[in-house]
Structures are given as structure tokens and as C-alpha cells.
Design a protein around this motif. Structure first.
Motif, mmCIF file in Angstrom:
data_model
loop_
_atom_site.group_PDB
_atom_site.id
_atom_site.type_symbol
_atom_site.label_atom_id
_atom_site.label_comp_id
_atom_site.label_asym_id
_atom_site.label_seq_id
_atom_site.Cartn_x
_atom_site.Cartn_y
_atom_site.Cartn_z
ATOM 1 N N GLU A 115 0.696 -1.227 -0.022
ATOM 2 C CA GLU A 115 0.086 -0.017 -0.006
ATOM 3 C C GLU A 115 1.304 1.255 0.078
ATOM 4 O OE1 GLU A 115 -3.506 0.537 0.239
ATOM 5 O OE2 GLU A 115 -3.485 -1.530 -0.636
ATOM 6 N N HIS A 116 0.328 2.233 -0.596
ATOM 7 C CA HIS A 116 0.877 3.639 -0.515
ATOM 8 C C HIS A 116 2.177 3.694 -0.675
ATOM 9 C CE1 HIS A 116 -0.767 7.330 1.190
ATOM 10 N NE2 HIS A 116 0.334 7.759 1.360
ATOM 11 N N LYS A 117 2.587 3.769 -2.154
ATOM 12 C CA LYS A 117 4.031 3.700 -2.692
ATOM 13 C C LYS A 117 4.247 5.064 -3.286
ATOM 14 C CE LYS A 117 5.214 -1.168 -2.702
ATOM 15 N NZ LYS A 117 5.995 -2.372 -3.541
ATOM 16 N N LEU A 118 5.313 5.953 -3.001
ATOM 17 C CA LEU A 118 5.463 6.821 -3.632
ATOM 18 C C LEU A 118 6.879 6.788 -4.152
ATOM 19 C CD1 LEU A 118 4.846 9.825 -4.464
ATOM 20 C CD2 LEU A 118 6.265 10.606 -2.397
ATOM 21 N N THR A 119 7.096 6.900 -5.621
ATOM 22 C CA THR A 119 8.437 6.629 -6.142
ATOM 23 C C THR A 119 9.066 8.239 -6.562
ATOM 24 O OG1 THR A 119 7.870 6.620 -8.477
ATOM 25 C CG2 THR A 119 7.685 4.607 -7.026
ATOM 26 N N SER A 120 10.301 8.112 -6.970
ATOM 27 C CA SER A 120 11.051 9.193 -7.267
ATOM 28 C C SER A 120 10.442 9.780 -8.599
ATOM 29 C CB SER A 120 12.581 9.050 -7.534
ATOM 30 O OG SER A 120 12.587 7.863 -8.372
#
Length: 428
Positions: free
Chosen positions: A228-233
Motif C-alpha cells: 500500500e501507499h508507495k511513492l516513487t521518485s
């Protein structure tokens, strides 16, 4: 006790048992989200004291933890558990569920607005013929044999999806969507509790804070294992549309100058960490910026020369180096009280003049003259958090964030902005 969780149980409980209950509930919720086979767990028995205590203790963790990944996981997992339970009720159990809710509601003096439609629905569900009809294996989502009438403002997601008919301000809810509506009310109740409860006094209780710290060590593993809830560059620029003005200003400044001062880089890094950026993605994100030459910035650091220092600092913030302390992002009060006279950061509602503040706000949504006047007036009165909440309401075109300033943080702003609409539609 009802698994709708309108009120917490009262009594005494050993701290070690409380910790066990919460950890076991976290593991159970993770299994629910991963759709693993249901395993018996005495701490999550429907309607038990342990079940009630675990739910409300996780509410405390979500409120005091100030970490959006936890809150999003909690909201979604609890909704899935409620959906599983409500879908498996027999007619007798459905009637018992409705009667328990009505008894609990009668004990409350001050009730939130969503309680009224909940009462209307429960008065129908407690009837034998209706309960048998709703719980029948042949009952479909298109069924309209029974219906209830409630004010349209209590079921806006259903109005938006054209799932209901409107008649003089009343929404006609057919029985085919009653279980979905129960899930909507459950989510409303849960979000209302998390956003509007003032638990700041618990921070002075060492027992609560000790449990909170132990749970925090379990949470990253639980959330990571659910995906859940992944933020990538690569997605930061897209996600920045949901950033609070203070963090949006830092993001825009970084993209333009490719550098931030030490304190602002620390604040922004922790914010990205707490909204879902992994340590590997954080290293990639900062490498991309600090490999570039600074644009009119006095910082003399660069990635080529200081890579080991940068990587160590990032891993340290994630609790992977040094004392292995798992840092969390700062709250609004800390940002507002920080000295920003020599930095590019700070709370725009406090530290910026009106022209610069409006420039930052307009980069997300076009402000009307009326809204600008209201925000400037709150700024003049030193009500900086209230001004930020008002701006968030404008961005969302919603009043869902009323009275959330008790526990307001940049992370909570992002959570409300990015999840308020999607959570409404995940219920179905």
C-alpha cells in the motif's frame, strides 16, 4: 458490543495485553488486505472486548502517529474487515446488529450528522422480513423492493454515481445498496473519529507512548507487505498536486534551484518518507537533484563529492543507521515556530508576505477574491492552521476536513487531499 465501533469499552487492562491485542490486530488486518486465508484470532472475535480495544487503540495510533501510510492502511483494512463481516451476517445476526447499534446511539447525547441516516437504516434492518430479504443469497445490488429516504447530503458518493434517485432534496436508497451504504457510514464514522479527536493529552502518558513506539516498529513491515501507499521518485511531481503549501513550496524551490538548506531538506525528506517513499526511492530522488549544478544557490554540496554522506543521512532518517531511530515528519506547530529568516521554507501562512503566499496557493488552485480575503484575515489573526484547513477545503471543494486542526500536520493534509475522493469510491 457492535463491530460498527460507535463507542469504546471502559475498564482496566494490562499494558502488555494491550500491546499484544494491537499487534495481533495489525497482523490480521494485513492478512485481510492480502486476501490470505482467514485464520482464527481470539483478539479479533466479532463484538468482543479485545476486538473493540484493538480497533480503538489503532485509532489512537493513527491520530498520534502522524503518518499517512498508517492511517490509509488502517482505513482500508478496517473497511475490508467490516465488509467481510456485514456480508456474512445471517438474517438473525443482521437484526441483532441493527438493534445493538440503535441501543448504542440512544446512549449518546451529542451525535454527528451521519447518525441520523444510520438510525433510519437500522430501524428497517431490525425488521424480520427485511433482514431475511437483505441477507438472502439471491439478493442483488439492483434490487429496489425496499427503499429508504434520507437527505441527499448524507450520501453524496451515491448521488455522484447516480446510484440513487432524488426527490425534493431526498435521496431514495434502494435495498440493493444498503450494505454499501453501511460501509460508507462506517468509513465516515472512522474518518470523523481520526480527524476530529483531540488526543494531545495522551502524549504525556509514558505507557501510551511506549506502546506507540513499539507499534511503530511493526507498522513499516505491515504496510510494506500489503503493497500500500508507495511513492516513487518518478511520481513525486504528479503527487505534489496534493502537497500542503509548505511542502509544495519546498518541492518547487528544489526543482528550480536543485538544492535546499539543511533544515528544509530534513523536513521535506521526512515528509516524503511518511507519505510512502521508500529509502531506495529517496536516494534516487535526492541523487537526481544533487547531481545537477545549483541554480543561484549558495550550497556547495554535490552528489559526486558527498554521496556517502548523503546516503548515510537518508538511511539514518529511515532508522537504518546510527542509533536506528525511526524519525517522523514534523507537525504544523513545529514548522510555524521554526526560524525561517535565513531559509526558503516555513509555513506560507505565517512566514510569507501576502503576495508570495498567494503565488504559492495559486500554483495548486485558482483562488477567488473572497477566498483570498478569508485566508488573509485568518493570517492577520495568526490562525495559520485554520487558514491552511480553509485552503484545503477549497482544493477539495468539500467540508470533510472541518475541525481537523487538533492534530493537523503536512502529512495529514496530504492524506486528506489524496485519499478523500478515492476512499469514497473504494467502498463499493
Amino acid at each position: 458490543m457492535s463491530f460498527f465501533y460507535l463507542s469504546p469499552v471502559k475498564g482496566d487492562m494490562p499494558v502488555h495485553l494491550l500491546e499484544t491485542i494491537v499487534i495481533k490486530r495489525l497482523e490480521y488486518l494485513r492478512a485481510i488486505l492480502r486476501q490470505d486465508s482467514a485464520v482464527y484470532c481470539e483478539y479479533v472475535l466479532e463484538g468482543s472486548i479485545y476486538d473493540n480495544v484493538g480497533h480503538f487503540m489503532l485509532c489512537v495510533v493513527s491520530i498520534l502517529g502522524e503518518y499517512s501510510g498508517v492511517t490509509h492502511f488502517f482505513l482500508k483494512a478496517e473497511l475490508e474487515l467490516f465488509k467481510k463481516r456485514i456480508s456474512s451476517l445471517s438474517p438473525y445476526d443482521m437484526r441483532s446488529f441493527a438493534k445493538k447499534l440503535l441501543r448504542t446511539i440512544r446512549k449518546h447525547e451529542n451525535t454527528p450528522p451521519f447518525i441520523e441516516p444510520l438510525q433510519v437504516l437500522c430501524r428497517h434492518l431490525m425488521l424480520k422480513d427485511i433482514a431475511q430479504h437483505i441477507c438472502s443469497s439471491t439478493h442483488s445490488n439492483d434490487c429496489a423492493f425496499h427503499s429508504i429516504s434520507i437527505h441527499f447530503k448524507h450520501c453524496l458518493p451515491f448521488v455522484a454515481r447516480r446510484s440513487v434517485e432524488l426527490d425534493n432534496g431526498l435521496a431514495i436508497l434502494p435495498c440493493g445498496v444498503w450494505k454499501q451504504y453501511l460501509m460508507h457510514l462506517f468509513t465516515t464514522n472512522l474518518r470523523n473519529r481520526i480527524n476530529k479527536s483531540n488526543l494531545s493529552g495522551l502524549k504525556s502518558d509514558p505507557r501510551v507512548m511506549e506502546i506507540l513506539m513499539k507499534i511503530k516498529h511493526e507498522l513499516p513491515i505491515v504496510i510494506m507487505n500489503t503493497g500500500e501507499h508507495k511513492l516513487t521518485s518518478q511520481t513525486v511531481d504528479v503527487s505534489s498536486r496534493y502537497f500542503p503549501p509548505c511542502m509544495l513550496n519546498l518541492h518547487q524551490y528544489l526543482r528550480k534551484k536543485h538544492r535546499l538548506s539543511h533544515s528544509q531538506r530534513f523536513y521535506y525528506s521526512l515528509f516524503l518518507k511518511d507519505i510512502g517513499m521508500s529509502v531506495g526511492e529517496a536516494i534516487d530522488f535526492w541523487r537526481t537533484e544533487y547531481q545537477q549544478s545549483p541554480n543561484s544557490h549558495s550550497c556547495c554540496h554535490n552528489w559526486q563529492k558527498d554521496e556517502k554522506k548523503f546516503v548515510y543521512g537518508i538511511r539514518h532518517m529511515y532508522g537504518l543507521e546510527g542509533g536506528r531511530k525511526n524519525y517522523t515528519s514534523v507537525n504544523c506547530q513545529r514548522i510555524q515556530n521554526s526560524d525561517t529568516s535565513c531559509s526558503e521554507g516555513g509555513c506560507p501562512f505565517k512566514s510569507f508576505d501576502n503576495q508570495k503566499m498567494i503565488q504559492v496557493l495559486n500554483s495548486q488552485t485558482k483562488m477567488t477574491n473572497t477566498m483570498m480575503s478569508q485566508i488573509c484575515e485568518l493570517k492577520r489573526k495568526h490562525q495559520y492552521t485554520s487558514a491552511c484547513v480553509l485552503y484545503l477545503q477549497k482544493c477539495l471543494e468539500s467540508s470533510d476536513c472541518d475541525n481537523v486542526s487538533f492534530n493537523f500536520t503536512p502529512v495529514k493534509y496530504y492524506m486528506l487531499a489524496s485519499k478523500s475522493k478515492s476512499m469514497e469510491f473504494e467502498e463499493s
